[in-house]
Scaffold this active site. Structure first.
Site, short mmCIF file in Angstrom:
data_model
loop_
_atom_site.label_atom_id
_atom_site.label_comp_id
_atom_site.label_asym_id
_atom_site.label_seq_id
_atom_site.Cartn_x
_atom_site.Cartn_y
_atom_site.Cartn_z
CE LYS A 117 -4.33 -1.64 0.67
NZ LYS A 117 -5.41 -2.11 1.46
CE LYS A 199 -6.45 -8.53 -2.43
NZ LYS A 199 -6.54 -8.02 -1.08
CE LYS A 202 -13.24 -4.75 0.51
NZ LYS A 202 -12.06 -4.30 1.20
P1 TYM Z 1 -10.33 -6.68 3.25
O1 TYM Z 1 -11.42 -5.71 3.47
O2 TYM Z 1 -9.22 -6.31 2.32
O3 TYM Z 1 -10.89 -8.06 2.77
C1 TYM Z 1 -11.97 -8.68 3.44
C2 TYM Z 1 -11.86 -10.17 3.46
O4 TYM Z 1 -11.94 -10.71 2.15
C3 TYM Z 1 -10.78 -11.45 1.84
N1 TYM Z 1 -10.45 -11.18 0.44
C4 TYM Z 1 -10.20 -12.11 -0.46
N2 TYM Z 1 -10.18 -13.45 -0.36
C5 TYM Z 1 -9.89 -14.13 -1.49
N3 TYM Z 1 -9.60 -13.55 -2.68
C6 TYM Z 1 -9.60 -12.20 -2.80
N4 TYM Z 1 -9.33 -11.64 -3.97
C7 TYM Z 1 -9.92 -11.42 -1.66
N5 TYM Z 1 -10.01 -10.10 -1.43
C8 TYM Z 1 -10.34 -9.96 -0.14
C9 TYM Z 1 -9.71 -10.93 2.79
O5 TYM Z 1 -8.69 -11.87 2.99
C10 TYM Z 1 -10.52 -10.66 4.03
O6 TYM Z 1 -10.73 -11.85 4.77
N6 TYM Z 1 -7.90 -5.84 7.44
C11 TYM Z 1 -8.99 -6.58 6.86
C12 TYM Z 1 -10.32 -6.25 7.49
C13 TYM Z 1 -10.34 -6.44 8.97
C14 TYM Z 1 -10.34 -7.67 9.66
C15 TYM Z 1 -10.35 -7.33 11.04
C16 TYM Z 1 -10.33 -8.99 9.25
C17 TYM Z 1 -10.37 -5.45 9.89
N7 TYM Z 1 -10.37 -5.99 11.14
C18 TYM Z 1 -10.34 -8.32 12.02
C19 TYM Z 1 -10.32 -9.99 10.25
C20 TYM Z 1 -10.33 -9.64 11.61
C21 TYM Z 1 -9.05 -6.24 5.40
O7 TYM Z 1 -8.56 -5.24 4.96
O8 TYM Z 1 -9.72 -7.10 4.66
#
Ligand code: TYM
Length: 336
Positions: A117, A199, A202
């Site tokens: 990032k 990847k 979103k």
């Molecule tokens: P984030 O918002 O980037 O993604 C949310 C969840 O979706 C999964 N994910 C994917 N899995 C497979 N293929 C993909 N292309 C893909 N894109 C996203 C991510 O692995 C994630 O599980 N920091 C975290 C959000 C968060 C969080 C937490 C997660 C905040 N607090 C506490 C777990 C526990 C995040 O940015 O995920």
């Protein structure tokens, strides 16, 4: 939901920086659902995590509410799960400060997501981007979490959370449970349809490589028909040499439950002209009912408000207990 002490707890979250993708669904939400019966389940809309990048406030609000609607529309049972918005439970920010004092500069600097990032946002490498995994650790540790269902890219953050918890427990005794990540067997890393080495993300709503849960059937079909493959014609799982096709097979497998061998047999001799629309249709069949239900829920703001108000009240009760224990352990005088 009555908190059940005998059950283990699952916690997870997604940040509403954009609209949800098929990647977030297959990598995370689908798995949350599968554990819901067995676990005390707590999920939040991680709005505080979203502001490490500059976000239009109206868009952030819209995304956050939409995300909550999609959680419910994906099948999360509002009677059994706690669903809330992170910024409504102030303990997240407070515990994050304490944990930050037990997270090391070196380990935070090594986080892959921070490095990626910072490279992408060279003009805005802010402190929040750096301490983001500490806030995530606070999210998880506040609820005595046992398991964190996430996609592959978040595994490193959950491991760091475990390290921070361990370090804290080493000083003050067993305050935190040590959580572990649960990553799905298929769909833990869904790749872009147009650049299968990247990847699916979103961040960009108009990206033809990302399938959004709110995309209509027509848009989904168009994206799959244009998905990058290779110059062979055979449907074979080979993530090294056939990245695009293998990604499509992963998506197809995740939404239909078919194994890679079954998929290879199904499309034997048929070519990509048949395979790509078939994946598109299977995805439409999965996404359509979710999208329709989310749209219905989004028309009922009062209902969504009742869900997040109730969720925040329940989450706050658990979070306040943890925070008060932590404050006592580190030596803060109890508020009179
Ligand atoms: P984030 O918002 O980037 O993604 C949310 C969840 O979706 C999964 N994910 C994917 N899995 C497979 N293929 C993909 N292309 C893909 N894109 C996203 C991510 O692995 C994630 O599980 N920091 C975290 C959000 C968060 C969080 C937490 C997660 C905040 N607090 C506490 C777990 C526990 C995040 O940015 O995920």
């Amino acid at each position: 939901m009555e908190e059940n002490v005998k059950k283990l707890t699952e916690f997870s979250a997604i940040k509403p920086t954009g609209t949800l993708t098929l990647g977030s669904y297959l990598g995370a939400i689908k798995n949350w659902n599968e554990l819901c019966e067995e676990y005390n389940s707590i999920f939040c809309v991680a709005d505080m995590h979203s502001i490490t990048i500059r976000m239009d406030p109206a868009v952030l609000r819209r995304n956050a509410l939409e995300q909550l609607a999609y959680y419910i529309a994906s099948g999360l049972d509002t009677e059994k799960c706690i669903l809330f918005i992170q910024s409504h439970v102030h303990e997240h920010a407070e515990l994050s400060w304490v944990l930050g004092c037990y997270a090391m500069f070196g380990e935070l600097s090594r986080m892959t997501q921070f490095k990626d990032k910072s490279a992408k946002n060279a003009d805005n490498i802010n402190g929040g981007l750096f301490t983001y995994p500490v806030l995530m650790a606070a999210d998880i540790l506040l609820y005595g979490t046992d398991v964190v269902p996430v996609g592959e890219d978040q595994r490193q953050h959950v491991e760091l959370c475990r390290d921070i918890a361990n370090r804290f427990n080493g000083v003050y005794g067993d305050v935190f449970k040590l959580p572990r990540a649960i990553v799905p067997k298929v769909g833990a890393r869904v790749m872009s349809l147009t650049e299968p080495e990247k990847k699916m993300s979103k961040s960009d709503d108009n990206d033809p490589g990302s399938v959004m849960l709110r995309d209509t059937d027509d848009v989904i079909m168009r994206k799959f028909k244009r998905a990058v493959t290779d110059c062979e014609t055979c449907v074979r799982f080979d993530p090294e040499n056939k990245k695009g096709v293998s990604n499509l097979m992963t998506i197809y497998s995740a939404v239909t439950g078919k194994s890679y061998e079954e998929i290879e047999r199904e499309f034997d001799g048929k070519g990509y002209g048949v395979f790509k629309p078939a994946v598109g249709e299977a995805v439409c069949d999965t996404v359509r009912p979710i999208r329709e239900e989310a749209n219905r829920l989004l028309a009922d703001k009062a209902y969504l408000e009742s869900i997040y108000a109730d969720g925040a009240a329940k989450a706050s009760r658990i979070a306040a207990r943890t925070l008060s224990k932590v404050y006592k352990k580190v030596g803060f005088i109890k508020k009179a």
